[in-house]
Enzyme design. Sequence first.
Site, PDB file in Angstrom:
ATOM      1  N   LEU A  86       0.869  -1.171   0.000  1.00  0.00           N
ATOM      2  CA  LEU A  86       0.000   0.000   0.000  1.00  0.00           C
ATOM      3  C   LEU A  86       0.905   1.220   0.000  1.00  0.00           C
ATOM      4  O   LEU A  86       1.930   1.242   0.692  1.00  0.00           O
ATOM      5  CB  LEU A  86      -0.898   0.025   1.241  1.00  0.00           C
ATOM      6  CG  LEU A  86      -1.927  -1.103   1.389  1.00  0.00           C
ATOM      7  CD1 LEU A  86      -2.668  -0.971   2.710  1.00  0.00           C
ATOM      8  CD2 LEU A  86      -2.907  -1.094   0.226  1.00  0.00           C
ATOM      9  N   ASP A  87       0.544   2.228  -0.788  1.00  0.00           N
ATOM     10  CA  ASP A  87       1.328   3.463  -0.776  1.00  0.00           C
ATOM     11  C   ASP A  87       1.405   4.016   0.645  1.00  0.00           C
ATOM     12  O   ASP A  87       0.480   3.850   1.454  1.00  0.00           O
ATOM     13  CB  ASP A  87       0.686   4.510  -1.690  1.00  0.00           C
ATOM     14  CG  ASP A  87       0.841   4.173  -3.166  1.00  0.00           C
ATOM     15  OD1 ASP A  87       1.720   3.352  -3.503  1.00  0.00           O
ATOM     16  OD2 ASP A  87       0.088   4.735  -3.984  1.00  0.00           O
ATOM     17  N   ARG A  88       2.493   4.679   0.940  1.00  0.00           N
ATOM     18  CA  ARG A  88       2.732   5.195   2.291  1.00  0.00           C
ATOM     19  C   ARG A  88       1.540   5.978   2.874  1.00  0.00           C
ATOM     20  O   ARG A  88       1.167   5.770   4.033  1.00  0.00           O
ATOM     21  CB  ARG A  88       3.999   6.064   2.306  1.00  0.00           C
ATOM     22  CG  ARG A  88       4.403   6.554   3.695  1.00  0.00           C
ATOM     23  CD  ARG A  88       5.556   7.534   3.593  1.00  0.00           C
ATOM     24  NE  ARG A  88       6.795   6.858   3.263  1.00  0.00           N
ATOM     25  CZ  ARG A  88       7.822   6.724   4.107  1.00  0.00           C
ATOM     26  NH1 ARG A  88       7.736   7.208   5.330  1.00  0.00           N
ATOM     27  NH2 ARG A  88       8.920   6.117   3.732  1.00  0.00           N
TER      28      ARG A  88
ATOM     29  N   THR B 232      -1.576   5.649   2.407  1.00  0.00           N
ATOM     30  CA  THR B 232      -2.815   4.877   2.454  1.00  0.00           C
ATOM     31  C   THR B 232      -2.856   3.996   3.686  1.00  0.00           C
ATOM     32  O   THR B 232      -1.910   3.255   3.970  1.00  0.00           O
ATOM     33  CB  THR B 232      -2.949   4.003   1.194  1.00  0.00           C
ATOM     34  OG1 THR B 232      -2.843   4.823   0.038  1.00  0.00           O
ATOM     35  CG2 THR B 232      -4.278   3.273   1.178  1.00  0.00           C
TER      36      THR B 232
ATOM     37  N   HIS C  69       0.648   4.833  -6.846  1.00  0.00           N
ATOM     38  CA  HIS C  69      -0.186   6.051  -6.878  1.00  0.00           C
ATOM     39  C   HIS C  69      -1.374   5.927  -7.830  1.00  0.00           C
ATOM     40  O   HIS C  69      -1.941   6.940  -8.245  1.00  0.00           O
ATOM     41  CB  HIS C  69       0.646   7.278  -7.271  1.00  0.00           C
ATOM     42  CG  HIS C  69       1.751   7.602  -6.326  1.00  0.00           C
ATOM     43  ND1 HIS C  69       2.480   8.765  -6.420  1.00  0.00           N
ATOM     44  CD2 HIS C  69       2.272   6.936  -5.269  1.00  0.00           C
ATOM     45  CE1 HIS C  69       3.406   8.786  -5.464  1.00  0.00           C
ATOM     46  NE2 HIS C  69       3.299   7.684  -4.760  1.00  0.00           N
TER      47      HIS C  69
END
Length: 237
Positions: free
Chosen positions: A65-67, A69, A165
Amino acid sequence: MTTKAEDKLTVLFEDNHIIVVFKPQNVASCPDESGDDNLLDRVKGYVKEAYNKQGNVFIGLVHRLDRPTGGVIVFAKTSKAAGRLSEQMKTGDFDKRYLAVLNGAPSPESGTLVNYLKKNTVNNMVYLCTQATDGAKMASLDYRVLQKAEKFALAELKLHTGRSHQIRVQMAGIAHPVYGDMRYGSEYAQKGKLALWAYSLSFTHPVTKERMKFICEPPEDEHPWNKFDVVSQLRPR
């Protein structure tokens, strides 16, 4: 259950093969060049302490998961489990769903977005591009508006690909960026937190073959989530 340091790790499910945990916002999924604290190392530390493991602990990174999120994420505790879960990612058996608060409501209020994306590693930005662009990767997602409030919309998003992203760039590409995403065009800031949440994760257990689903709701008392009745929107219809 949690570790002794309750703010370090929240475990949603665990057995001998997998561990499903809550990922806080603004914590990296795995080590990166920043050297910051990250979830993969937290999980390794938890397993090492909980089971008095000696030496290195194997934890397989299945997805990220993106940072910015928050939400639910699964790690593998064996190489066999890691391989089987990774294969599910390739075949589409791995179902990831997100909630986002968007600036405005898209029209139509449900649909599929297919774009080509390219990442600039220098500034850590992802851009829409054409299929012919060198390094372009196809990105696809489904979106559905669940509820509207004022100038915002609560949307559910299902990823078909897992690009960096991806949700942020694709929704910004149709002029409805994620609330708080100053990087990709949101006019609303909220103390460094995006209104983007990985709320549902479904997959087949790599050993028992049981179909498993985990739900992790966003913080309903925090802005802008508190503008919506999130819990009722997630009930089966």
